[in-house]
Design an enzyme around this catalytic site. Structure first.
Site, PDB file in Angstrom:
ATOM      1  CG  ASP A 243      -5.654  -3.545 -23.594  1.00  0.00           C
ATOM      2  OD1 ASP A 243      -4.970  -2.900 -22.777  1.00  0.00           O
ATOM      3  OD2 ASP A 243      -5.296  -3.751 -24.769  1.00  0.00           O
ATOM      4  CG  HIS A 244      -9.222   0.041 -19.151  1.00  0.00           C
ATOM      5  ND1 HIS A 244      -9.902   1.171 -18.746  1.00  0.00           N
ATOM      6  CD2 HIS A 244     -10.078  -0.634 -19.951  1.00  0.00           C
ATOM      7  CE1 HIS A 244     -11.109   1.167 -19.263  1.00  0.00           C
ATOM      8  NE2 HIS A 244     -11.243   0.075 -20.003  1.00  0.00           N
TER       9      HIS A 244
ATOM     10  N   GLY B  18     -11.646   2.756 -28.816  1.00  0.00           N
ATOM     11  CA  GLY B  18     -10.945   3.239 -27.636  1.00  0.00           C
ATOM     12  C   GLY B  18     -11.600   4.382 -26.900  1.00  0.00           C
ATOM     13  CD  GLU B  19     -12.581   2.985 -23.639  1.00  0.00           C
ATOM     14  OE1 GLU B  19     -11.404   2.752 -23.302  1.00  0.00           O
ATOM     15  OE2 GLU B  19     -13.397   2.101 -23.945  1.00  0.00           O
TER      16      GLU B  19
ATOM     17  CG  ASN C 183      -7.730   3.228 -21.255  1.00  0.00           C
ATOM     18  OD1 ASN C 183      -7.332   3.151 -20.102  1.00  0.00           O
ATOM     19  ND2 ASN C 183      -8.948   2.850 -21.630  1.00  0.00           N
TER      20      ASN C 183
ATOM     21  N   GLY D  94     -22.611   2.210 -32.049  1.00  0.00           N
ATOM     22  CA  GLY D  94     -23.362   3.094 -32.928  1.00  0.00           C
ATOM     23  C   GLY D  94     -23.482   2.522 -34.325  1.00  0.00           C
TER      24      GLY D  94
END
Length: 317
Positions: free
Chosen positions: A36-37, A104-105, A108, A172
């Site tokens: 999903d991008h 997320g990133e 996006n 992490g």
């Protein structure tokens, strides 16, 4: 152990993704991941269709379970809207849809000009977003006022018989703790047994753990490595850069430090079934229950044929 196919929204058109899903079911894959991008990682990948449209189309061409790998329900799209999209997807797929989520990133999520919070805040937002979605999936009118989200008099009228499971992506320690505490399953891309163990010890128990890896099918390992480096140089971008770089151009700049050899280390390149089986075994030994393979480059049908003839039959035995 379930072996699935990973539909790469960053690299293929909607029609190609649908064709791959049909081919994956025919080849004997047992499930699908789909990314999903809003943007691809780099321009060379060249695509990024709206995932919810593709998921709807998938329901009409195959019966494999589908998991988003992964959706960020916090900034670009409000969790109340993601809840509606996931509920409709679960209805269309007759209960075979699973919502994979992550923090997320920037690539996006910053497209609307919102600030990009630090990692701890993004995890807080993710936890609240999941709680909002689950409340909406219960039916009835929902009003919510939290530290990050407001919902007023919202009700989902189209609901599946059971709420879609929420699988949480984590790499992490803090994220893995959150995944174990709130997730119905775990999502990763690394064959790291310590992460799986931490998920299970923090509340994950025997819930499903999914992971995926990338392949570049070609007539030779050298040609596969060339394709991988051309399409996914970002595979060698280290650490938190993948979360904070805001555009494909920035990823292209960071990827200039990568080499073809370094990128190839993250892929299974070429057409050797044994190397695919070895990679799958690495994830199996780490404790994953479901393992998904993505192809990069134009030769995806070759990968399907390889798995149908030489990989999946050996795993069944």
């Amino acid at each position: 152990m379930r072996i699935g196919y990973f539909l790469s929204s960053e690299e293929y058109t909607p029609a190609e993704l649908i064709a791959q899903a049909k081919a994956a079911q025919k080849a004997g894959f047992q499930a699908l991941w789909i990314s999903d991008h809003y943007h691809p990682w780099v321009d060379a990948q060249g695509q990024s269709p709206f995932v919810w449209s593709t998921i709807g189309a998938l329901s009409q061409v195959c019966t494999l379970p589908v998991t988003t790998a992964v959706t960020c329900p916090t900034i670009r799209i409000h969790p109340a809207v993601v809840a509606q999209a996931a509920a409709t997807s679960a209805v269309l797929h007759e209960g075979r849809f699973r919502l994979g989520v992550g923090s997320g990133e920037a690539l996006n999520e910053q497209i609307l000009g919102d600030d990009w919070p630090e990692a701890d805040v993004r995890l807080e937002m993710l936890e609240e977003a999941v709680a909002v979605m689950r409340e909406l999936w219960q039916g009835g009118v929902v009003s919510h006022r939290g530290p990050h989200y407001t919902v007023r008099n919202a009700r989902l009228y189209t609901l599946p018989d059971k709420p879609p499971p929420v699988y949480v992506s984590a790499f992490g320690p803090k994220a893995v703790e959150l995944a174990g505490r709130i997730g119905d399953g775990y999502v990763s891309t690394m064959p790291d047994g310590d992460l799986v163990k931490a998920f299970r010890e923090n509340g994950g128990g025997d819930k499903p753990a999914q992971a995926g890896f990338k392949a570049a099918y070609a007539d030779s390992a050298e040609e596969g490595a060339r394709i991988a480096f051309e399409k996914w140089p970002n595979a060698a971008v280290p650490g938190e850069l993948s979360q904070i770089l805001p555009t494909p151009k920035h990823f292209e700049q960071a990827s200039q430090l990568a080499t073809q050899e370094k990128v190839a280390e993250a892929f299974v390149c070429g057409n050797d079934a044994g190397e695919h089986l070895e990679m799958i075994d690495r994830y199996a030994q780490a404790g994953f229950d479901e393992i998904y393979v993505a192809n990069t480059g134009p030769h995806w049908q070759g990968l399907m044929d390889l798995y149908e003839s030489s990989v999946l039959p050996k795993l069944r035995r």
